[in-house]
Structures are given as C-alpha cells and as structure tokens.
Enzyme design. Sequence first.
Site, mmCIF file in Angstrom:
data_model
loop_
_atom_site.group_PDB
_atom_site.id
_atom_site.type_symbol
_atom_site.label_atom_id
_atom_site.label_comp_id
_atom_site.label_asym_id
_atom_site.label_seq_id
_atom_site.Cartn_x
_atom_site.Cartn_y
_atom_site.Cartn_z
ATOM 1 N N HIS A 57 -17.738 33.547 -64.597
ATOM 2 C CA HIS A 57 -17.393 34.426 -65.626
ATOM 3 C C HIS A 57 -18.386 34.392 -66.991
ATOM 4 C CE1 HIS A 57 -12.675 34.261 -64.792
ATOM 5 N NE2 HIS A 57 -13.478 35.257 -64.044
ATOM 6 N N ARG A 80 -15.507 36.347 -55.346
ATOM 7 C CA ARG A 80 -15.080 37.870 -55.429
ATOM 8 C C ARG A 80 -15.241 38.155 -54.061
ATOM 9 N NH1 ARG A 80 -18.090 37.238 -60.188
ATOM 10 N NH2 ARG A 80 -17.010 37.550 -62.168
ATOM 11 N N HIS A 105 -8.330 38.943 -54.101
ATOM 12 C CA HIS A 105 -8.421 38.458 -55.430
ATOM 13 C C HIS A 105 -7.400 37.352 -55.732
ATOM 14 C CE1 HIS A 105 -11.050 39.095 -58.920
ATOM 15 N NE2 HIS A 105 -10.134 39.313 -59.730
ATOM 16 N N ARG A 125 -8.724 34.170 -55.373
ATOM 17 C CA ARG A 125 -9.637 33.638 -56.347
ATOM 18 C C ARG A 125 -8.751 33.339 -57.559
ATOM 19 N NH1 ARG A 125 -14.682 34.513 -58.808
ATOM 20 N NH2 ARG A 125 -14.508 35.645 -60.842
ATOM 21 N N TYR A 176 -6.177 31.716 -67.110
ATOM 22 C CA TYR A 176 -5.384 31.092 -66.030
ATOM 23 C C TYR A 176 -5.000 29.642 -66.845
ATOM 24 C CZ TYR A 176 -8.203 33.762 -62.912
ATOM 25 O OH TYR A 176 -8.753 34.871 -62.198
ATOM 26 N N LYS A 213 -21.364 39.570 -60.709
ATOM 27 C CA LYS A 213 -21.578 40.888 -61.588
ATOM 28 C C LYS A 213 -22.779 40.744 -62.491
ATOM 29 C CE LYS A 213 -16.552 41.931 -61.960
ATOM 30 N NZ LYS A 213 -15.535 42.037 -62.815
#
Length: 306
Positions: free
Chosen positions: A269, A148, A243, A246, A278, A172
Amino acid sequence: MERFLDHLRVERGLAANTLEAYRRDLARYRAFLLGRGVRDGAMAAAEDVRGFVAHLSAAVHGDGRRYRASSVARALSAVRAFHRFLVREGLAGDDPSAGVVRPRLPRSLPRPISVEEAARLLDGPEDPSPVGLRDRAILELLYGSGLRISELVGLDVDDLDLEEGSVRVLGKGGREREVPVGRAARDALARYLSAGRPALASARSRGALFLNHRGGRLTRQGCARILARRARAAGIEARVTPHTLRHSFATHLLEGGADVRVVQELLGHASVATTQVYTLVTRAHLREVYLTAHPRARRPTTAGGR
C-alpha cells in the site's frame, strides 16, 4: 484524452487494468460532453462536471443495477486527474472539477474468512496431480503472502527465491517489493515446480510461474475459479475470492499483533491509511467476541447488581 492516457502509461507507470478503467471512465465523460455540445475537454465548465456526476449517479447498467457510489467516485477521480493534467500542460486555464463534491461513500469493511476457515481451505485432501499441486501452491501463496491476484498471475519463475523464502512482486504503479514466503507456501511451491509445472509446460509457457492446462499463463479469471471451487469443497459458505485471501492475510496478521506499518509494506500500500481499514475489522471482531463471550456484556443487570 489520448495524450493524458499516454502520460499515465509512460510517466506514471500505471498498470494495464488501471489504465483501462481510466479509459472507460473518460470515454463516458467524453460522450457526455459531446451530448452537451462540448467538443473539447478544455472547454468544459464546472456545471458540466457536476452534470456528469449526476448523470452517472442516476444511470443503470444493462442488467438494471444502478452505478455504485464507489464507481461514480472513481469516474470523478479520473475526470479530476484529466483536468489537472490539462492545466499543468497549459492546455486549459482552470480546473472545472476542483469544486465538485465527491459522492459520499458508505464505509465498507473487508470481509475476511476466519483462521479456522483458512485452515480448512488450505488443509484439504492432497491432490498429487499437476493441477492439484498448482492449486495448492496458489492458495498457500495468496494467503501466506497477501498478493493481489494480478501480482500472482504475473509472477515468473525467476521472481521466486525459495532458498531465501521470498518473492519479488510488481505491484500497482509499477512499484516493486519483496515479500516473505512462509514455510507452507515454500513447500507447496517446491512440489509444484518439481512435479507440477513441468507436466503443464509447453512452448508457450516461457517464464510464467502458474500455468493453465494448455501451458499458457494462468489468468485472473482462471485463478478465481480455482479458489471458488476449493472453497466449496472445504464447505465454506461465504463467497471467497482471491482478494478475500488478501483481506484475510492482513486481518490475521494484525490480530496476531503485527504492526500496521509492517502490514502496509507487505501489502504494497502506498499509504498507511489504506491499511488501517483492517484495524477496524480487528476491532469489530474483538467487540463481537466480547459481546458473545462475556456474561455481562449483553444481559441487563437487576437492581442491587444481582
């Protein structure tokens, strides 16, 4: 609300950007409640929450654009988390947001660049200047490791292990992970560290890996400008953001046969469901190739099969 935000920061360890989004959404909610005469969030009723959702859905930004469904859904998620916190802490008897319907979101698939476009972006003319070495290292790391943008600009030199070929990333929710760094990115980073970063460094650099021309830590906005400039120079017409790289990292891995759970770990994730979007991109790509390449995929057949 401040107590709730403190809880998010201290106990859940949310990133600064996520916290700021919560703060903005809850400030809108507070202003809406005050406009209806509700001065305490614990006294809000289900019709207040539904009214807030309807209000946001009809609202427009300063430039005339309406709020997107995803923005309304995000605001409702913040309100729900706030009311659940009040109930859990014994500050409210029930959760008025529990039965409020979440706005229906249109499915929006990531838009990666192609493998050929990625090669054009990364294999452009060499620029031996300190800034050129920095920019090449940034592009190789974004595409080669799928970071990210906030993770990339937050890196310190000590987070890199070029000998091992890995980088330690704080993602995150304060979750730390170790991501492999490929040969091309390792070479670009080694050149930047030996000949680029020392020329950019100043007393204010400290441990920051990627520096701006004043020696400070490169910002997300600065990185986005670098990428946009390099994409234009490579003749890529589509909008390319950090992004996008990514997205491309994940899509190209899956197209190459990588397991979705491996890609989940690489991307950081929390849920594999987030990564599975994806797989829809790769299926769409396969269908497009089939329809374009197979002689009988589109053309209607005549009677008798001729």
